[in-house]
Design a protein around this motif. Structure first.
Motif, short mmCIF file in Angstrom:
data_model
loop_
_atom_site.label_atom_id
_atom_site.label_comp_id
_atom_site.label_asym_id
_atom_site.label_seq_id
_atom_site.Cartn_x
_atom_site.Cartn_y
_atom_site.Cartn_z
N ARG A 173 54.54 -0.12 -2.31
CA ARG A 173 54.32 0.08 -3.74
C ARG A 173 55.58 -0.27 -4.51
O ARG A 173 56.68 0.05 -4.08
N ARG A 174 55.41 -0.90 -5.66
CA ARG A 174 56.54 -1.18 -6.55
C ARG A 174 56.94 0.12 -7.24
O ARG A 174 56.08 0.86 -7.72
N LEU A 175 58.25 0.40 -7.27
CA LEU A 175 58.75 1.64 -7.87
C LEU A 175 59.61 1.35 -9.09
O LEU A 175 60.37 0.38 -9.11
N GLY A 176 59.51 2.24 -10.08
CA GLY A 176 60.37 2.22 -11.25
C GLY A 176 61.19 3.50 -11.29
O GLY A 176 61.02 4.38 -10.43
N PRO A 177 62.04 3.65 -12.28
CA PRO A 177 62.89 4.83 -12.36
C PRO A 177 62.13 6.16 -12.35
O PRO A 177 62.59 7.13 -11.76
N ASP A 178 60.97 6.20 -12.97
CA ASP A 178 60.20 7.45 -13.02
C ASP A 178 59.51 7.78 -11.71
O ASP A 178 58.98 8.88 -11.54
N ASP A 179 59.50 6.84 -10.77
CA ASP A 179 58.84 7.05 -9.49
C ASP A 179 59.79 7.55 -8.41
O ASP A 179 59.40 7.69 -7.25
N MET A 180 61.04 7.81 -8.77
CA MET A 180 62.04 8.15 -7.78
C MET A 180 62.74 9.45 -8.14
O MET A 180 62.75 9.87 -9.29
N VAL A 181 63.32 10.07 -7.12
CA VAL A 181 64.13 11.26 -7.30
C VAL A 181 65.28 11.17 -6.30
O VAL A 181 65.11 10.62 -5.21
N VAL A 182 66.44 11.66 -6.68
CA VAL A 182 67.59 11.70 -5.78
C VAL A 182 67.69 13.10 -5.22
O VAL A 182 67.73 14.08 -5.97
N ARG A 183 67.72 13.20 -3.92
CA ARG A 183 67.91 14.49 -3.25
C ARG A 183 69.39 14.64 -2.97
O ARG A 183 69.93 14.01 -2.08
N LYS A 184 70.02 15.49 -3.76
CA LYS A 184 71.46 15.68 -3.67
C LYS A 184 71.83 16.60 -2.52
O LYS A 184 71.05 17.46 -2.12
N VAL A 185 73.02 16.41 -2.01
CA VAL A 185 73.55 17.25 -0.95
C VAL A 185 73.91 18.60 -1.55
O VAL A 185 74.55 18.67 -2.60
N VAL A 186 73.46 19.67 -0.91
CA VAL A 186 73.80 21.02 -1.37
C VAL A 186 74.83 21.57 -0.39
O VAL A 186 74.57 21.68 0.81
N ARG A 187 75.98 21.86 -0.90
CA ARG A 187 77.05 22.40 -0.07
C ARG A 187 77.02 23.91 -0.11
O ARG A 187 76.84 24.52 -1.16
N ALA A 188 77.19 24.51 1.04
CA ALA A 188 77.23 25.98 1.12
C ALA A 188 78.54 26.48 0.53
O ALA A 188 79.60 25.89 0.75
N VAL A 189 78.45 27.52 -0.26
CA VAL A 189 79.63 28.13 -0.85
C VAL A 189 80.12 29.22 0.10
O VAL A 189 79.35 30.06 0.54
N THR A 190 81.39 29.18 0.40
CA THR A 190 81.96 30.18 1.31
C THR A 190 82.98 31.02 0.57
O THR A 190 83.72 30.51 -0.27
N ASP A 191 83.00 32.29 0.86
CA ASP A 191 84.02 33.19 0.29
C ASP A 191 85.13 33.31 1.31
O ASP A 191 84.90 33.68 2.46
N GLU A 192 86.31 33.01 0.89
CA GLU A 192 87.44 33.12 1.80
C GLU A 192 88.40 34.16 1.33
O GLU A 192 88.56 34.53 0.27
#
Length: 154
Positions: free
Chosen positions: A135-154
């Motif tokens: 299928r041909r895709l345009g900007p509205d047909d996509m999503v970026v799955r961002k990296v989620v970094r765990a927050v640590t308390d030090e």
């Protein structure tokens, strides 16, 4: 002097790409390499860039694995710059920029350089983004799955 922001450790592939080849001289050097330029003087004549800037960009492209230096093809003592596999992988990027420029920065009928298929002599079809199923895709047909970094308390 302004310190350049580095993105070589970013989670974003666009940011890392821009970090490697994001200034205009570097992209134009890559374009010229695709067009057959191999020697420092050829790049310098084509681009009209100051030698110190060209030297810095060529070194950065070699250090980044986009170009490599090889012995001169004519057997002379000179070295030549050639695209690596990583550099050749920029071909669709250069084509996309060219097509975007043709579409947005030239008036209808205004002359400009053309990229054509070597075998047929025909202009290239416009690049398209396609899903795995075709299928041909345009900007509205996509999503970026961002990296989620765990927050640590030090």
């Amino acid at each position: 002097m302004v310190t350049r922001t580095r993105f070589d450790d970013s989670d974003c592939p666009v940011a890392r790409s821009v970090d490697a080849i994001g200034d205009w001289w570097s992209l134009l050097i890559v374009r010229d390499a695709f067009d057959g330029s191999r020697r420092f003087g050829e790049f310098q004549r084509s681009l009209g860039v100051a030698k110190n800037i060209l030297t810095a960009r060529l070194r950065a492209l070699v250090a980044g694995g986009v170009l490599e230096t090889v012995p001169a093809s004519d057997g002379s003592a000179y070295r030549e710059y050639v695209l690596t596999a990583k550099g050749e992988a920029l071909f669709p990027v250069v084509v996309a920029l060219r097509q975007w420029g043709e579409q947005n920065f030239f008036a209808p009928g205004e002359p400009h350089s053309r990229m054509v298929d070597r075998e047929q002599g025909q202009q290239l079809r416009a690049l398209e983004v396609r899903a795995a199923d075709g299928r041909r895709l345009g900007p509205d047909d996509m999503v970026v799955r961002k990296v989620v970094r765990a927050v640590t308390d030090e």
